[in-house]
Design a protein around this motif. Structure first.
Motif, short mmCIF file in Angstrom:
data_model
loop_
_atom_site.label_atom_id
_atom_site.label_comp_id
_atom_site.label_asym_id
_atom_site.label_seq_id
_atom_site.Cartn_x
_atom_site.Cartn_y
_atom_site.Cartn_z
N PRO A 80 0.79 -1.25 -0.07
CA PRO A 80 -0.13 -0.32 0.15
C PRO A 80 0.78 1.24 -0.14
CG PRO A 80 -0.57 -1.42 1.81
CD PRO A 80 0.76 -2.12 1.25
N ASP A 108 -11.84 -2.73 -4.79
CA ASP A 108 -12.59 -2.81 -3.45
C ASP A 108 -11.67 -2.05 -2.22
OD1 ASP A 108 -14.43 -3.50 -1.36
OD2 ASP A 108 -13.68 -5.64 -1.30
N GLN A 145 -10.10 -2.42 1.29
CA GLN A 145 -9.90 -3.37 2.67
C GLN A 145 -9.20 -2.56 3.54
OE1 GLN A 145 -11.16 -6.59 2.60
NE2 GLN A 145 -12.08 -6.50 0.69
N ARG A 146 -9.70 -2.27 4.70
CA ARG A 146 -8.87 -1.58 5.83
C ARG A 146 -8.28 -0.25 5.10
NH1 ARG A 146 -7.96 -6.89 6.11
NH2 ARG A 146 -5.86 -6.86 5.30
N VAL A 195 -7.43 0.36 2.24
CA VAL A 195 -6.61 0.28 1.12
C VAL A 195 -7.22 -0.14 -0.05
CG1 VAL A 195 -4.60 -1.12 0.20
CG2 VAL A 195 -4.56 -0.56 2.63
N VAL A 254 -7.89 -2.18 -3.16
CA VAL A 254 -7.26 -3.29 -4.03
C VAL A 254 -7.97 -3.54 -5.31
CG1 VAL A 254 -6.81 -5.94 -3.84
CG2 VAL A 254 -7.18 -4.31 -1.59
#
Lengths: 166, 352
Positions: free
Chosen positions: B34, B80, B82-83, B85, B87
């Motif tokens: 990331p 998408d 995620q936390r 980040v 992706v």
């Protein structure tokens, strides 16, 4: 034009209920704007709606792997769809078309140093057209081409599907 | 019908603070990790202050020798979060985000090299355009290019699997950005036409092309301080900046033009002479233990050579290079390199 279509439908053979499986290539939209080919499987059911029309539902699965030395992508498309359609033709073969909503779930697993995954659910429109070919009284073979939008992007597919009529 | 927009809205990805991209560590090893969103305003369209990546369309040669990009379409990279980040859903999205990230890294360093970022950015990128003109001579292995006179990058999909895709390799992005810098320095503006038409196969044009490649390799290697800046994607031993390239055995433009009269299909290799120039720049970096100073001398040389106005005079470039180096240790080191690499073509200023 409309009268001619109605006349064709009136002359068409009534649609029996049918269900089966299919397979073929899916050209799935990828981030670059290209369409990458992935093998797809399709389960479907079609029920008569009036004399020459039908309602059908299907679930399509496709998978594409993109391995490299340092990062591996496993991409999956899962699509549920419902369509309203009509068919016309003779006992030997019919031309059919259908249109309806679809819901596509795109799931990706990225393995690179650590694992990541992405899931996107998008609604859209799905369309399909092709030939329905009866094989005796109880079976049929369908050759279909179509596609489905999923949010701002579009996937295409080509399916050969077989099924049983009852 | 009302439920459809509601469903789409419900499925829109949440705000991301970071996104995944190929990143290069100090030791030259690449990893997907990331990074902060920075100037990347639109992840789906790959657009921000560095420029916009667009897909499709056509790259055409213009009458003045420059290039134009038309008929492109916006990208829709699926992702998408995620936390926090973002992706990407596929490797292509990761590649294009990585390309943008590398541009951002270069932009942050330009002012350190006395280069004005506003003169180069934003710069758009053409992803997988149609290139109908064979004169553009984009060889199959050239999957990234800078369009001189059009001021945009061209990216094509890799034909073979690589450890790091070409457009995600920081060294290759810097090499292409080096072309933008060399064009700006020698032509005055990003959109100024190049001094030679692509179809021009005069000795002057071929020398200019080799200097372009030599400068671009030097820019990539010195800004990353890595003599093997391509290695993660391509195994090109002859492009190592710390290799033993010399002028010996290299086909110079005059030799090529003489042989090309008999072989009409012959193609001049601008990298051969270019890699000798880049290796010389690396020699200076090694002697000074200072990649920034070695690049500063090369940039100042290019400016002075441009003012002299003799674009086809590669040997004049070497003379100005020697003159530009500061007298003393710096010039001695450069002259040693020039004599070693260029033999009899080393400038008289370097005579012992």
């Amino acid at each position: 034009m409309i009268l001619a279509a109605l006349a064709l439908l009136a002359a068409a053979t009534a649609q029996p209920p049918a269900a089966g499986l299919g397979a073929g290539p899916l050209a799935g939209h990828v981030g670059s704007g290209e369409h990458r080919l992935a093998p797809a499987l399709n389960a479907w059911i079609r029920l008569p709606l009036g004399h020459a029309c039908f309602i059908e539902s299907a679930a399509l699965l496709a998978r594409r792997g993109e391995p490299s030395a340092a990062a591996t992508f496993q991409e999956r498309w899962m699509r549920g769809e419902v369509g309203l359609g009509c068919a016309t033709g003779s006992r030997a073969a019919q031309v059919a078309g259908s249109l309806g909503p679809a819901l596509t779930w795109r799931h990706t697993e990225l393995d690179a140093a650590r694992a990541w995954q992405a899931d996107v659910l998008a609604a859209g429109l799905r369309w399909r057209g092709g030939f329905l070919i009866p094989l005796g009284d109880r079976a049929e073979l369908d050759l279909l081409a179509g596609g489905a939008s999923a949010g701002p992007v579009v996937d295409f597919d080509l399916l050969v599907q077989g099924g049983m009529r009852w | 019908m009302l439920s459809l927009p509601l469903l789409l809205a419900a499925c829109a990805p949440p705000e991301a603070a970071r996104y995944l991209a190929w990143q290069r560590a100090q030791d030259g090893v690449y990893a997907v990790a990331p990074r902060d969103l920075g100037t990347l305003d639109d992840l789906a369209a790959v657009a921000g202050a560095m420029g916009t990546v667009r897909q499709g369309g056509q790259v055409m040669l213009e009458d003045d020798g420059g290039m134009a990009y038309t008929g492109s379409r916006a990208l829709h990279v699926g992702y998408d979060v995620q936390r926090g980040v973002a992706v990407p859903l596929d490797g292509e999205g990761l590649l294009l985000w990585s390309f943008y990230a590398h541009l951002e890294d270069i932009a942050a360093e330009l002012s350190d090299h006395d280069l004005d970022p506003a003169e180069y950015l934003p710069v758009d990128t053409a992803w997988t355009p149609v290139i109908p003109d064979v004169l553009l001579e984009l060889l199959p292995q050239e999957n990234a290019a800078y369009a001189t006179g059009g001021h945009f990058f061209i990216l094509l999909a890799d034909l073979t699997d690589k450890e790091v895709p070409l457009a995600a390799n920081a060294g290759i992005v810097r090499h292409e950005f080096g072309h933008a810098v060399f064009h700006r320095l020698t032509c005055g503006a990003p959109l100024a036409p190049p001094p030679y038409d692509t179809a021009d196969e005069s000795a002057g044009s071929l020398y200019y092309g080799s200097l372009h490649e030599g400068f671009a390799d030097s820019f990539a290697g010195l800004t990353l301080d890595d003599p093997e800046f391509i290695a993660a994607s391509l195994d090109l031993e002859e492009r190592r900046l710390d290799g033993d390239q010399t002028l010996e055995g290299i086909e110079l433009p005059e030799d090529f033009l003489a042989s090309a009269e008999e072989d009409l299909l012959a193609i001049y290799d601008p990298y051969a002479l270019g890699s000798v120039i880049a290796a010389t720049a690396w020699d200076l970096r090694t002697a000074l233990d200072d990649p920034d100073r070695a690049l500063a001398v090369l940039i100042a040389t290019t400016r002075a050579w441009t003012e002299a106005g003799a674009f086809g005079d590669a040997w004049g470039f070497l003379r100005i290079w020697a003159e530009t180096a500061a007298p003393g240790e710096e010039r001695d080191a450069l002259c040693t390199a020039l004599r070693t690499r260029f033999g009899e073509h080393a400038p008289a200023e370097c005579d012992p």
